[in-house]
Design an enzyme around this catalytic site. Structure first.
Site, PDB file in Angstrom:
ATOM      1  N   ASP A 510       0.861  -1.184   0.000  1.00 23.60           N
ATOM      2  CA  ASP A 510       0.000   0.000   0.000  1.00 23.60           C
ATOM      3  C   ASP A 510       0.897   1.233   0.000  1.00 23.60           C
ATOM      4  O   ASP A 510       1.502   1.574   1.023  1.00 23.60           O
ATOM      5  CB  ASP A 510      -0.908  -0.020   1.232  1.00 23.60           C
ATOM      6  CG  ASP A 510      -1.934   1.106   1.224  1.00 23.60           C
ATOM      7  OD1 ASP A 510      -1.839   1.982   0.338  1.00 23.60           O
ATOM      8  OD2 ASP A 510      -2.818   1.112   2.110  1.00 23.60           O
ATOM      9  N   HIS A 511       0.966   1.901  -1.155  1.00 24.17           N
ATOM     10  CA  HIS A 511       1.893   3.015  -1.321  1.00 24.17           C
ATOM     11  C   HIS A 511       1.476   4.241  -0.497  1.00 24.17           C
ATOM     12  O   HIS A 511       2.233   5.205  -0.375  1.00 24.17           O
ATOM     13  CB  HIS A 511       1.997   3.401  -2.809  1.00 24.17           C
ATOM     14  CG  HIS A 511       3.362   3.883  -3.203  1.00 24.17           C
ATOM     15  ND1 HIS A 511       4.187   4.565  -2.352  1.00 24.17           N
ATOM     16  CD2 HIS A 511       4.049   3.778  -4.377  1.00 24.17           C
ATOM     17  CE1 HIS A 511       5.316   4.875  -2.968  1.00 24.17           C
ATOM     18  NE2 HIS A 511       5.267   4.391  -4.196  1.00 24.17           N
ATOM     19  N   ARG A 512       0.300   4.219   0.089  1.00 25.84           N
ATOM     20  CA  ARG A 512      -0.104   5.323   0.962  1.00 25.84           C
ATOM     21  C   ARG A 512       0.765   5.374   2.216  1.00 25.84           C
ATOM     22  O   ARG A 512       1.025   6.454   2.760  1.00 25.84           O
ATOM     23  CB  ARG A 512      -1.573   5.188   1.370  1.00 25.84           C
ATOM     24  CG  ARG A 512      -2.568   5.285   0.231  1.00 25.84           C
ATOM     25  CD  ARG A 512      -3.987   5.054   0.737  1.00 25.84           C
ATOM     26  NE  ARG A 512      -4.124   3.758   1.395  1.00 25.84           N
ATOM     27  CZ  ARG A 512      -5.186   3.386   2.115  1.00 25.84           C
ATOM     28  NH1 ARG A 512      -6.198   4.230   2.280  1.00 25.84           N
ATOM     29  NH2 ARG A 512      -5.235   2.190   2.674  1.00 25.84           N
TER      30      ARG A 512
END
Length: 539
Positions: A510-512
């Site tokens: 999850d690049h968040r």
């Protein structure tokens, strides 16, 4: 002192669950770890195991109810022991207020009890506090059958899921009042059970009769016209209709506002849409009737009739619907990115060979996947943002590796969790994975074993997959896909070329909350441990 069985929380984001089936009945003697009831959440289905021993004194929530997490659903204690149900948390108490509008049909059998003393009416149950009707999709019995307690009578479908209704009475099935495929109001009678030859009077109007009367009306088109006139008066406000009715109207291209509602509180249900369809002019048929080439129409008919044979249709299961919803939500809510790399699998393949040839050590059942899980568990504790859950505006970083293992079952994908996997030996991991896999396939794994994961590993290597994009299981922040082995060339120090067994790894994160560099470092660390597997056994 009596103990209350509470609805468990099956995930950090779950606030309620559907109690789909009781595995026990009042009066049963309950043992520790005995399956008590089945429940379904927005993610999967589970069995709740008993945490207390004693007699099941009272079931507080019927099967099919949506229950808040932490609410009492049953009472266990000593036979005859007194108890008081906590007032605020009793989910069953909320149901009558919700059901009240649809209760009229259910009340009728009680009123007619003196005239129907030798029979019992089977009523359409309420499968959730918000459900006002359900589709009776299939009868499991036929008229004249002798019915036993808890015997499946019919299948029904609501806007949320499908269920089987079990008999609450014994006797002969005297009459089926509703045909399969009919949408029926909650509390309406659908069948009669009693003594053979007993006379009875069906209370109120049988639900199946209403559509017939409407379709047979002398001016079927005029009735919908009144509904059309009434709809604008309601100022285009939201039409009260069941989800199934809305879908059918959309599929048929009909304006649902033209349907005459016959459901509870003026709600349009599926049969109303069918009635509207039957009453509507046959627009498509008119040009065919007017054409001057009837021979051509006849010739075309067999082609149209044969079309359905080109495919089959089957309704998907609830767990597949849940998987579909969760996977779509996962992709919609997260910024998912996948990194792919390979590593030299020579060390783990050799280790697997040695273990297979040493059954006296009890390691001959260890698989390549077990070796990968062992390496991943040791690596996770070094990367707190990957060994984590992202919940709203906070990160929950785990001290130990709570390692989820994706297991394919006939019902769908389940992910049991190896608790504190980084503290387990390779042999222990291998044994527990096999135990969980068997329990998943048999449907006997406790619900507590399917929650609390910090990271998941899914393996498609035995199917020859070289790389893929696994989808994260929320609220986790990453998932590792394990791929198959393939021969790859590489240049040796002396300039010659050799081939080696390469295995692929696919990490979705999850690049968040996880950047590319730490994700790549995690993937490299896993690969390094697998390439030097002999050394990590000493960790």
């Amino acid at each position: 002192m009596a103990d209350f069985i509470l609805m468990p929380q099956m995930g950090v984001s779950e606030e309620s669950a559907l109690l789909s089936e009781w595995k026990v009945k009042e009066g049963d003697v309950i043992k520790l770890e005995q399956p008590i009831f089945a429940l379904e959440t927005g993610k999967s289905s589970f069995e709740e195991l008993a945490k207390y021993e004693g007699t099941l004194l009272k079931i507080l929530v019927p099967a099919g109810e949506e229950v808040a997490v932490g609410a009492p659903v049953a009472v266990i204690g000593k036979p005859g022991e007194a108890y008081e149900v906590p007032g605020a948390a009793a989910p069953a108490a909320a149901a009558p207020a919700e059901v009240a509008p649809a209760a009229a049909p259910a009340a009728a059998p009680a009123a007619a009890a003196c005239d129907n003393k030798d029979v019992n009416f089977i009523l359409m149950p309420q499968m959730g506090v918000s459900e006002e009707s359900a589709l009776l999709s299939e009868w499991k019995v036929k008229e004249g059958d002798v019915i036993k307690l808890e015997q499946p009578l019919f299948a029904l479908e609501t806007g949320k899921s499908s269920f089987e209704e079990l008999s609450k009475y014994e006797g002969t099935l005297l009459k089926i009042l509703v045909a399969p495929g009919e949408e029926v109001a909650v509390g309406a009678p659908v069948a009669v059970v009693g003594k053979p030859g007993a006379s009875f009077t069906v209370p109120g109007a049988a639900p199946a009769a209403a559509p017939v009367a409407e379709v047979a009306a002398a001016a079927p088109v005029a009735a919908p016209a009144a509904a059309v006139a009434a709809a604008p008066v309601a100022s285009g406000a939201e039409v009260l209709a069941s989800p199934r009715a809305k879908k059918l109207a959309a599929d048929l291209g009909l304006d649902i506002a033209q349907a005459i509602p016959t459901g509870p509180e003026g709600r349009i249900i599926e049969r109303d849409v069918k009635t509207l369809k039957a009453a509507a002019p046959a627009v498509a048929a008119a040009p065919v009737a007017e054409t001057a080439a009837p021979a051509e129409v006849k010739a075309a008919a067999p082609v149209a009739a044969a079309a359905p044979a080109e495919y089959t249709e089957e309704k998907i299961s609830r767990i597949r619907k849940v998987i579909a919803e969760n996977m779509h939500k996962s992709l919609a809510d997260m910024a998912q990115l996948t990194l792919n790399r390979t590593f030299d699998a020579t060390a783990i393949l050799e280790m697997r060979k040695q273990m297979k040839n040493a059954p006296e050590l009890g390691l001959d059942k260890v698989t390549i996947n077990d070796l990968v899980l062992f390496a991943v568990a040791k690596t996770l504790v070094e990367f707190p943002d990957i060994n984590a859950n992202f919940i709203g505006d906070k990160m929950r970083r785990f001290t130990h590796a709570q390692l989820g293992v994706a297991i394919d079952t006939p019902k769908g994908l389940l992910v049991p969790v190896l608790k504190d996997a980084d503290t387990m030996s390779l042999k222990a991991i291998s044994a527990q994975v096999k135990e969980y896999a068997n329990a998943c396939k048999e449907g006997t794994l406790g619900a507590d074993k399917l929650t609390g994961g910090s990271f998941t590993v899914t393996n498609l290597g035995n199917l020859g997959i070289e790389s893929f994009t696994p989808i994260i299981n929320p609220p986790q922040t990453a998932i590792l896909g394990v791929c198959g082995t393939m021969l790859r060339p590489r240049q040796k120090a002396d300039g010659s070329v050799e081939f080696y067994q390469a295995m692929g790894l696919s990490l979705t994160f999850d690049h968040r909350v996880v950047d590319g560099a730490p994700a790549a470092k995690f993937l490299k660390a896993v690969a390094d441990k697998l390439e030097k597997f002999n050394l990590i056994l000493a960790l």
